[in-house]
Design an enzyme around this catalytic site. Structure first.
Site, PDB file in Angstrom:
ATOM      1  N   HIS A  17      47.170  37.894  38.528  1.00 23.44           N
ATOM      2  CA  HIS A  17      48.477  38.170  37.784  1.00 23.44           C
ATOM      3  C   HIS A  17      49.259  38.614  38.953  1.00 23.44           C
ATOM      4  O   HIS A  17      50.412  38.359  39.010  1.00 23.44           O
ATOM      5  CB  HIS A  17      48.426  38.865  36.425  1.00 23.44           C
ATOM      6  CG  HIS A  17      47.582  38.497  35.336  1.00 23.44           C
ATOM      7  ND1 HIS A  17      46.792  39.186  34.671  1.00 23.44           N
ATOM      8  CD2 HIS A  17      47.831  37.348  34.735  1.00 23.44           C
ATOM      9  CE1 HIS A  17      46.310  38.623  33.837  1.00 23.44           C
ATOM     10  NE2 HIS A  17      46.623  37.419  33.600  1.00 23.44           N
ATOM     11  N   LYS A  41      45.123  36.912  18.882  1.00 28.64           N
ATOM     12  CA  LYS A  41      44.331  36.840  19.856  1.00 28.64           C
ATOM     13  C   LYS A  41      43.854  38.370  19.657  1.00 28.64           C
ATOM     14  O   LYS A  41      44.640  39.497  19.743  1.00 28.64           O
ATOM     15  CB  LYS A  41      44.968  37.021  21.427  1.00 28.64           C
ATOM     16  CG  LYS A  41      44.507  35.782  22.151  1.00 28.64           C
ATOM     17  CD  LYS A  41      44.891  35.946  23.429  1.00 28.64           C
ATOM     18  CE  LYS A  41      44.762  34.870  24.446  1.00 28.64           C
ATOM     19  NZ  LYS A  41      45.335  34.721  25.942  1.00 28.64           N
ATOM     20  N   ARG A  90      45.505  27.996  37.169  1.00 26.84           N
ATOM     21  CA  ARG A  90      44.296  27.994  37.860  1.00 26.84           C
ATOM     22  C   ARG A  90      43.653  26.611  37.525  1.00 26.84           C
ATOM     23  O   ARG A  90      44.232  25.600  38.379  1.00 26.84           O
ATOM     24  CB  ARG A  90      43.425  28.886  36.994  1.00 26.84           C
ATOM     25  CG  ARG A  90      43.989  30.458  37.284  1.00 26.84           C
ATOM     26  CD  ARG A  90      43.121  31.490  36.190  1.00 26.84           C
ATOM     27  NE  ARG A  90      43.782  31.109  34.860  1.00 26.84           N
ATOM     28  CZ  ARG A  90      43.384  31.897  33.898  1.00 26.84           C
ATOM     29  NH1 ARG A  90      42.537  33.058  33.979  1.00 26.84           N
ATOM     30  NH2 ARG A  90      44.060  31.416  32.595  1.00 26.84           N
ATOM     31  N   SER A 128      41.072  37.751  32.650  1.00 25.84           N
ATOM     32  CA  SER A 128      41.147  39.098  32.026  1.00 25.84           C
ATOM     33  C   SER A 128      39.830  39.222  31.257  1.00 25.84           C
ATOM     34  O   SER A 128      39.020  39.991  31.220  1.00 25.84           O
ATOM     35  CB  SER A 128      42.230  39.310  31.094  1.00 25.84           C
ATOM     36  OG  SER A 128      43.495  39.340  31.750  1.00 25.84           O
TER      37      SER A 128
END
Ligand code: ADP
Length: 160
Positions: A17, A41, A90, A128
């Site tokens: 990030h 989430k 990604r 993460s």
């Protein structure tokens, strides 16, 4: 003034990030990094913790502001007069979801463009979730997160 938004969960912010933030900040007059509250989430860090970590990490970078928001990104962009959403990409697996979100956001706010910055090779597999998984069991996370928040993340997540 060209304002861009970089949205995400940032639970917690990683070097991947951070790299996108530094690169995107060079492209706009202002970059607003916004912690989006996603109720579906389950987060490990509170919104305030995530915002605080992002503020510490981005302190020295000019033109970067940190905020949080509950609601639609397209709406937030309108409120902030932002013209662009920045996303990091990604693996190919990010692409389908991100493309769908970009189309949905443009439909909700026709003035909003999404741009994708490719993840740097070394951060291609950094997430993460990986940070959390490793930190929980006391593993090494120094190459995954900015140095200034490394200790706090490790202490906060380690299973005692
Ligand atoms: P995560 O998928 O790690 O939970 P977020 O929802 O916080 O991440 O992601 C916010 C944005 O940052 C997304 O555009 C995501 O593709 C991008 N991103 C996440 N990890 C990386 C990375 N390692 N390198 C580049 N971009 C990344």
């Amino acid at each position: 003034m060209k304002i861009a938004i970089y949205p995400g969960s940032f639970d917690p912010v990683t070097n991947g990030h951070f790299d996108i933030i530094k690169r995107a900040a060079k492209l706009f007059d202002k970059l607003v990094v916004v912690v989006m509250v996603n109720k579906s989430k389950q987060a490990s860090f509170s919104i305030d913790e995530r915002v605080e970590m992002l503020r510490r990490v981005t302190e020295g970078i000019p033109k970067v502001e940190v905020d949080s928001y509950t609601g639609l990104l397209a709406e937030y962009a309108r409120e902030r007069h932002a013209c662009t959403v920045v996303k990091g990409l990604r693996a190919v697996s990010d692409y389908e979801y991100e493309f769908q979100m970009a189309l949905a956001n443009r439909r909700l706010n026709p003035n909003l463009e999404t741009i994708f910055l490719p993840a740097r090779g070394e951060y291609q597999f950094l997430s993460s979730s990986a940070v959390k998984e490793i930190a929980r069991y006391g593993g090494e996370i120094s190459y995954m997160v900015p140095k200034i928040i490394e200790k706090d993340i490790a202490e906060r997540l380690k299973i005692k």
